[in-house]
Write a protein that holds these residues in place. Structure first.
Motif, mmCIF file in Angstrom:
data_model
loop_
_atom_site.group_PDB
_atom_site.id
_atom_site.type_symbol
_atom_site.label_atom_id
_atom_site.label_comp_id
_atom_site.label_asym_id
_atom_site.label_seq_id
_atom_site.Cartn_x
_atom_site.Cartn_y
_atom_site.Cartn_z
ATOM 1 N N LEU A 1 0.767 -1.164 0.015
ATOM 2 C CA LEU A 1 0.116 0.000 0.118
ATOM 3 C C LEU A 1 0.899 1.251 -0.213
ATOM 4 N N LEU B 1 -11.523 4.116 -7.690
ATOM 5 C CA LEU B 1 -10.403 3.553 -7.680
ATOM 6 C C LEU B 1 -10.472 3.766 -9.849
ATOM 7 N N VAL B 2 -10.795 2.090 -9.111
ATOM 8 C CA VAL B 2 -10.997 0.833 -10.751
ATOM 9 C C VAL B 2 -12.051 1.651 -11.283
ATOM 10 N N ALA C 1 -11.504 1.742 -2.615
ATOM 11 C CA ALA C 1 -10.807 1.130 -4.488
ATOM 12 C C ALA C 1 -11.920 1.027 -5.321
ATOM 13 N N THR D 1 -5.120 9.637 -11.386
ATOM 14 C CA THR D 1 -5.124 8.416 -11.336
ATOM 15 C C THR D 1 -5.262 8.169 -12.770
ATOM 16 N N ILE D 2 -6.732 9.365 -13.504
ATOM 17 C CA ILE D 2 -7.199 8.686 -14.922
ATOM 18 C C ILE D 2 -6.016 7.824 -15.517
ATOM 19 N N ASP D 3 -4.429 8.985 -15.477
ATOM 20 C CA ASP D 3 -3.720 8.831 -16.326
ATOM 21 C C ASP D 3 -2.524 7.861 -16.122
ATOM 22 N N MET D 4 -2.872 7.193 -14.893
ATOM 23 C CA MET D 4 -2.637 6.345 -14.183
ATOM 24 C C MET D 4 -1.923 4.888 -15.130
ATOM 25 N N ASP D 5 -1.108 4.198 -15.743
ATOM 26 C CA ASP D 5 -1.486 3.264 -15.472
ATOM 27 C C ASP D 5 -2.612 2.342 -15.029
ATOM 28 N N LYS D 6 -3.126 1.375 -16.384
ATOM 29 C CA LYS D 6 -4.462 1.115 -15.721
ATOM 30 C C LYS D 6 -4.328 -0.232 -14.372
ATOM 31 N N LYS E 1 2.890 5.641 -5.358
ATOM 32 C CA LYS E 1 3.313 6.542 -7.094
ATOM 33 C C LYS E 1 2.363 7.628 -7.113
ATOM 34 N N LEU E 2 1.637 8.539 -6.443
ATOM 35 C CA LEU E 2 1.157 9.621 -5.735
ATOM 36 C C LEU E 2 1.868 10.419 -6.566
ATOM 37 N N SER F 1 2.304 1.740 -3.192
ATOM 38 C CA SER F 1 1.274 2.323 -4.187
ATOM 39 C C SER F 1 0.800 4.199 -4.324
ATOM 40 N N ALA G 1 -12.773 5.102 -12.253
ATOM 41 C CA ALA G 1 -12.485 6.774 -12.584
ATOM 42 C C ALA G 1 -11.810 6.159 -13.428
ATOM 43 N N LYS G 2 -10.615 4.733 -13.545
ATOM 44 C CA LYS G 2 -10.076 3.981 -14.476
ATOM 45 C C LYS G 2 -10.656 3.758 -15.754
ATOM 46 N N TYR H 1 -12.174 10.537 -22.766
ATOM 47 C CA TYR H 1 -12.051 12.238 -22.775
ATOM 48 C C TYR H 1 -13.017 11.722 -24.416
ATOM 49 N N ASP I 1 -1.605 0.020 -12.400
ATOM 50 C CA ASP I 1 -0.577 0.426 -11.679
ATOM 51 C C ASP I 1 -2.539 0.694 -10.457
ATOM 52 N N VAL I 2 -3.130 0.844 -11.767
ATOM 53 C CA VAL I 2 -4.808 1.324 -10.624
ATOM 54 C C VAL I 2 -5.787 0.460 -9.744
ATOM 55 N N HIS I 3 -4.983 -0.509 -10.858
ATOM 56 C CA HIS I 3 -5.297 -1.852 -10.270
ATOM 57 C C HIS I 3 -4.976 -2.563 -8.529
ATOM 58 N N THR I 4 -3.542 -2.123 -8.895
ATOM 59 C CA THR I 4 -2.651 -2.639 -7.748
ATOM 60 C C THR I 4 -2.857 -1.792 -6.354
ATOM 61 N N PHE I 5 -3.330 -0.184 -6.440
ATOM 62 C CA PHE I 5 -3.203 0.877 -5.538
ATOM 63 C C PHE I 5 -4.831 -0.143 -5.313
ATOM 64 N N ALA I 6 -5.800 -0.295 -6.262
ATOM 65 C CA ALA I 6 -7.306 -0.731 -5.332
ATOM 66 C C ALA I 6 -7.056 -1.584 -4.644
#
Lengths: 199, 199
Positions: A10, A47-48, A44, B32-37, A16-17, A13, A50-51, A56, B39-44
């Motif tokens: 954690l 995050l998922v 959690a 977060t939206i511009d992060m690698d997919k 990375k911000l 992670s 939003a991604k 756009y 990385d976002v999953h790992t974070f969550a």
């Protein structure tokens, strides 16, 4: 001694911000452990989601979960003006004041020879295409920032769009409301004098 | 205009973190939206795992994913000394220097009459029980912070533990290594003089 694996991951992670170093990441990770279970799950999922769900808008470049975005499809908006901004966040800033009711176009950057960003690197082509397939638009308001790059991008857009008979305008430069002349910089004062209005 | 729902929710979640206001949360959400997919999953996953898998060790109160924790079950450690700290993070700080090889006990706070925290509100009972069921321990090092509350907690523990014939010690007070006498506060200087050592 190492932190237990779940907390070490954690911390990684959080690191990375942007602007979050090891100390802050550790503080945030420990804070997370003491948060409500429900809040952590909501976080959690957010995050998922939003991604996964955001992208756009294919028309204006604004961020959206539907395509075209809510602004582009809003029939109550004035379809005769397009306001061009650098970033998605600028759309929110301008729309929040409730004074502008037209459409938007997000460039996702500015022309910057220093950073090697030319017209093809920002969202200009789709703006031109938007204007070509549309005779409703009579004004393009260029709301790029008041920086050298923002100004250069504005001039470039004006040269490109004006020949099509569309009015191109720029946000006014001058003193910020509530500010002191004493503390204004020379360039701002010059623009304020140039753009003076009659009382 | 409102942000699309997925990003509004993510901003709300980021705002639950300490020291994160609306502006920072918005910046983090867009980042977060511009992060690698991935990385976002790992974070969550890291968020959920940290919350689900971590708890406090039933013996020493340290954070762990197994119970008892890795330190309490480590046979190579000196089982004769217990070092008492205020927070889980202090365990890491002390263990990192690789000089202390005994066991730990985390209080999760200090005695603080102002905040209404008495002996029952912090992890003292389990420390006493630990000492009662164990004749291996010959020294308890009280490493609470050098604050009035930390000092008061240390004295309280000493009064409680000493009668059982166990040595109770406290970390040394004095000048930080590399610091200037000129900038040391009066209390620190006083402690440094009191605790002077022969060369």
């Amino acid at each position: 001694m190492q932190y237990p694996d779940p907390i070490a991951k954690l911390i990684d992670s959080y690191m990375k911000l942007p602007g979050v170093g090891e100390k802050t990441a550790t503080r945030l990770a420990f804070y997370t452990i003491d948060m409500d279970k429900e809040d952590v799950h909501t976080f959690a999922d957010a995050l998922v989601n939003a991604k996964e769900q955001l992208h756009y808008c294919s028309v204006c470049g604004n961020i959206t979960d539907v395509d075209p975005c809510a602004i582009c499809t809003d029939k109550s908006r004035d379809r005769g003006t397009i306001l061009v901004v650098e970033q998605v966040k600028d759309v929110m800033s301008i729309d929040r004041m409730n004074e502008y009711h037209g459409l938007y176009h997000v460039l996702h950057g500015v022309l910057s020879p220093i950073e090697g960003l030319g017209p093809d690197d920002i969202n200009i082509t789709s703006l031109i295409r938007r204007l070509q397939n549309n005779d409703e638009v009579h004004e393009v308001i260029v709301a790029t920032n008041a920086t050298p790059e923002g100004e250069a991008t504005a001039s470039y857009l004006a040269r490109l769009i004006k020949p099509a008979g569309i009015k191109v305008t720029r946000l006014a430069h001058g003193l910020a409301v509530g500010s002191d002349i004493e503390y204004a910089d020379q360039m701002t004062l010059m623009k304020a004098v140039e753009g003076r209005t009659e009382l």
